[in-house]
Design an enzyme around this catalytic site. Structure first.
Site, short mmCIF file in Angstrom:
data_model
loop_
_atom_site.label_atom_id
_atom_site.label_comp_id
_atom_site.label_asym_id
_atom_site.label_seq_id
_atom_site.Cartn_x
_atom_site.Cartn_y
_atom_site.Cartn_z
N ASN A 244 -8.02 6.15 4.61
CA ASN A 244 -6.89 5.33 4.18
C ASN A 244 -6.80 5.20 2.67
OD1 ASN A 244 -6.01 4.96 6.81
ND2 ASN A 244 -7.18 3.08 7.09
N ARG B 276 2.02 9.32 8.87
CA ARG B 276 2.84 8.24 8.34
C ARG B 276 2.58 8.02 6.85
NH1 ARG B 276 6.18 4.51 10.10
NH2 ARG B 276 6.35 2.51 9.02
N ASP C 294 0.98 8.21 13.77
CA ASP C 294 0.64 7.60 15.06
C ASP C 294 1.77 6.74 15.59
OD1 ASP C 294 -1.85 8.73 15.16
OD2 ASP C 294 -2.82 7.05 14.14
N PRO D 185 8.02 -0.89 10.59
CA PRO D 185 9.18 -0.70 9.71
C PRO D 185 8.77 -0.58 8.25
CG PRO D 185 9.01 -3.00 10.39
CD PRO D 185 7.99 -2.24 11.18
N GLN E 220 9.77 -3.66 3.94
CA GLN E 220 9.13 -4.25 2.77
C GLN E 220 9.01 -3.24 1.62
OE1 GLN E 220 8.29 -7.72 2.59
NE2 GLN E 220 9.65 -7.45 4.35
N ASP F 135 -7.65 -1.09 13.21
CA ASP F 135 -8.13 0.27 13.46
C ASP F 135 -9.47 0.30 14.18
OD1 ASP F 135 -5.91 1.42 12.36
OD2 ASP F 135 -6.88 2.15 10.55
N ILE G 205 -1.70 -7.27 14.63
CA ILE G 205 -1.10 -6.32 13.70
C ILE G 205 -0.17 -5.37 14.46
CG2 ILE G 205 -1.52 -4.65 11.86
CD1 ILE G 205 -2.74 -7.40 11.31
#
Length: 427
Positions: free
Chosen positions: A23, A92, A116, A122, A125, A306, A328
């Site tokens: 990440n 993503r 994923d 969305p 933000q 995760d 989340i």
């Protein structure tokens, strides 16, 4: 698509080393195009997402080379061009090119990113932040057009929800904007601090990463002068900790920052897992008579979403029912029906995931719907008797560095095969 074949039932032991954080890496690679010099990273995980990001770089005339965990990126001849939609849709995190291209060229055009499918995620933000900085954002048939013909101007942006992606994209856009940008209600994940450390070492002026207020004073140029070492992957570490507790017998996991895993290891200790936590490693000893627990996923420093799926196989060993609430991604349940096929007592009820004690697990054919769902199936396959075949294993390979090599070093029996059944050797 590839498949992972697992011969289960072996007790595992030995030592492994955690790679650089996925990440972090998927944000650092887009961030590299903001530099006016070549940049270098080490401890880069060898995962599919890295190779797909390199394809995107190549489409912009940005050269890159990757070998033995070292990645060099040269953006000095970058050009604006249409980005390859197949690579964009493969992960993503490709949406970080929105902020990076906006910061570099004051415009960006991207196909809507993929990755994923774990429920609605969305980008409102992100768009709100870009518009606050002075950009115009239009969506046309799945393509996002962002432009700031008058440049980007620093401002104060309050995030309506805590979002890692939106925080990172705002930093990328604002780092070369005019004036000062303040991000309030910012995400606090270690990967954001890793990104800002990289940028600051190139001359950026970013303060507050790791808190909920980040201040960015825009600069005209970013120049790399050293190699950036990516922080250890706390999700990979948590996955191996769960695996070690479930099927291990004295496994040592190196290259860990224990502070990044406190919400996870505290739950393992609550279950009764026998851990020896060192400065940068954790030893997992064989544990029995595990207790059920309750988990609620939250933004960092809370329990990471995760890690709820990789922990699930271990929960099935507890004497009682464990309860998971994912605040989340409430739809992160693709692993549930697949684990049921393997004999696990797992179900969903009123937005909760319930994991009961499972006396026996058996190998069968299951599908990895996304990265962390695949990790839960992989661990369960190692626990189960017989052979487990995980189809769509590319999802696992997207997120876990040299996974087959690492597992087999621990005495596992795992291999990757292609559609024809031929074994695929990791590079």
């Amino acid at each position: 698509m590839k498949s992972m074949i697992i011969q289960g039932g072996n007790r595992l032991s030995g030592e492994i080393t955690i790679g650089g954080a996925k990440n972090s890496t998927v944000a650092l690679i887009p961030a590299a195009i903001l530099a006016d010099t070549p940049v270098q990273f080490d401890t880069v995980p060898d995962i599919l997402d890295v190779h797909n990001l390199m394809i995107i770089l190549e489409s912009m005339n940005v050269t890159s080379s990757f070998k033995h965990g070292n990645l060099t990126i040269d953006p000095t001849q970058i050009i604006e061009s249409e980005l390859p939609s197949k690579a964009i849709k493969s992960l993503r995190a490709s949406y970080y090119f929105m902020g990076a291209l906006l910061g570099r060229f004051h415009r960006a055009v991207l196909t809507f990113p993929g990755g994923d499918n774990i429920g609605p995620r969305p980008i409102d933000q992100h768009i709100k932040a870009f518009e606050a900085l002075g950009a115009q954002v239009l969506e046309d048939n799945g393509t996002v057009h962002i432009s700031a013909p008058n440049g980007l101007k620093g401002t104060t942006i309050f995030m309506d929800v805590v979002s890692v992606g939106a925080t990172i994209n705002t930093v990328l856009a604002a780092v070369r904007a005019e004036g000062t940008t303040v991000i309030e209600n910012a995400a606090r994940e270690p990967e954001i601090t890793d990104l800002t450390t990289f940028l600051n070492n190139m001359g950026a002026k970013i303060r507050g990463a790791g808190t909920d207020v980040i201040r960015i004073e825009g600069v005209d140029s970013l120049r790399s002068t050293n190699v950036h070492t990516i922080i250890p992957d706390r999700i990979e570490a948590g996955t191996y900790l769960s695996l070690a507790a479930a099927v291990g017998d004295n496994i040592v996991i190196h290259n860990i920052i224990p502070e990044h895993l406190e919400s996870f290891t505290s739950k393992l200790l609550e279950m009764g897992v026998n851990l020896e936590i060192g400065e940068d490693s954790i030893r997992v000893l064989r544990s029995e008579n595990l207790k059920p627990i309750k988990i609620k996923t939250l933004p960092f420093p809370g329990f990471a979403t995760d890690l709820q799926q990789p922990l699930t196989p271990l929960l099935s060993m507890a004497q009682g029912v464990s309860v998971i609430t994912d605040t989340i991604y409430s739809q992160r349940i693709k692993h549930v029906p697949e684990l049921q096929k393997m004999g696990m007592g797992i179900s969903t009820e009123n937005g909760l995931i319930l994991v009961d004690h499972s006396e026996s697990l058996h190998g069968t054919t299951v599908e990895a719907g996304e990265i962390r769902a695949g990790a839960s199936l992989m661990i369960t396959g190692l626990m189960a008797e017989g052979t487990t075949k995980i189809t769509n294993a590319d999802n696992i390979l997207r997120g876990y560095d040299r996974i087959v090599w690492k597992l087999n070093r621990l005495n596992a029996n795992v291999r990757i095969v292609d559609e024809a059944g031929a074994e695929v050797v990791e590079s």
